[in-house]
Scaffold this active site. Structure first.
Site, short mmCIF file in Angstrom:
data_model
loop_
_atom_site.label_atom_id
_atom_site.label_comp_id
_atom_site.label_asym_id
_atom_site.label_seq_id
_atom_site.Cartn_x
_atom_site.Cartn_y
_atom_site.Cartn_z
N ASN A 84 0.81 -1.07 0.11
CA ASN A 84 -0.09 0.20 0.19
C ASN A 84 0.83 1.25 -0.02
OD1 ASN A 84 -1.86 2.04 0.42
ND2 ASN A 84 -2.11 1.48 2.51
N GLU A 100 -6.93 4.83 7.83
CA GLU A 100 -7.06 6.31 7.50
C GLU A 100 -8.05 7.00 6.83
OE1 GLU A 100 -2.44 5.40 7.26
OE2 GLU A 100 -3.36 5.85 5.56
#
Length: 246
Positions: A9, A95
């Site tokens: 990621n 997030e």
């Protein structure tokens, strides 16, 4: 035997030259025993697809819209991602949940939208430090996963789950192998109650995974690879983690 998956990621990192160097380093290190993927920022999907064409390294996005099309400025649909050859889309990363106020149901709707276009959602669940210290870890991750299970119905077995304790993301702290395994086993049991395919589904661990701790984490019976943040930005570190999964 479940085949392990290591997915990088990149978060909001990258530029043309750095991306080219990173992707070339990953391709040059093939073959891998595990499945390998990189989830990149939307603007870099095209160049990533070109760089990885013909290899067995797959690519994906870090999010997708719950909507197929329409007046949703700034959103990117699963249909658009499909045109770039995306295999995976991360949904529900902590997030996104924290900074964009994404609810459990929105995450579930995004997972459903991805699957409708043949994209495998990597569904993230995880607790904050305050929730862990309050003894709420099990309740939090089960609640987060339950929304997705309910929404996907018979398609539950087609997703990937990633357990990412929020307190271990980008902090340098890592859940012990035993702590991570306990949550992975809990999630596996929840999936078993929902689908006959639970034992074939990868459940990844994410949270400051590095070359020096990856093998110990991946040796746990219900940890089937990792969703890798910072270490996925350095080819040598990412490749070492992929090797640890093999």
């Amino acid at each position: 035997m479940r085949r392990k998956l290591v997915a990088g990621n990149w978060k909001m990192h990258g530029n043309h030259s750095a991306n080219a160097e990173l992707l070339a380093g990953i391709v040059a290190a093939r073959p891998f025993v595990c499945d390998v993927a990189v989830c990149v920022p939307f603007p870099y999907l095209s160049e990533t697809a070109v760089a990885l064409a013909g290899s067995d390294v797959r690519w994906g996005a870090q999010d997708c819209s719950a909507h197929e099309q329409g007046a949703y400025t700034g959103e990117v649909s699963a249909g658009m991602l499909h045109e770039f050859g995306c295999r995976y889309a991360i949904v529900g990363h902590s997030e996104r949940r924290a900074y964009h106020a994404e609810s459990d149901q929105l995450v579930a709707d995004k997972a459903k939208a991805a699957l409708a276009r043949g994209i495998v959602p990597i569904v993230c669940v995880g607790e904050t430090l305050a929730q862990r210290e309050a003894g709420e870890t099990d309740a939090v991750v089960k609640r987060q996963l339950s929304a997705v299970i309910h929404t996907l119905g018979h398609c539950v077995g087609e997703m990937v789950v990633a357990y990412e304790p929020v307190w271990a993301i980008g902090t340098g702290k890592t859940a012990t192998p035993e702590q991570a395994q306990a949550v992975h086993a809990l999630l596996r049991a929840q999936l078993r109650a929902a689908t006959a395919h639970a034992d074939a589904m990868p459940i990844l661990y994410g949270g400051s995974v590095k070359p020096d701790n990856a093998a110990t984490l991946f040796a746990q019976p219900d940890i089937d690879g990792g969703l890798i943040g910072g270490a996925s930005l350095k080819a040598a570190d990412f490749v070492a983690i992929c090797r640890a999964a093999g």
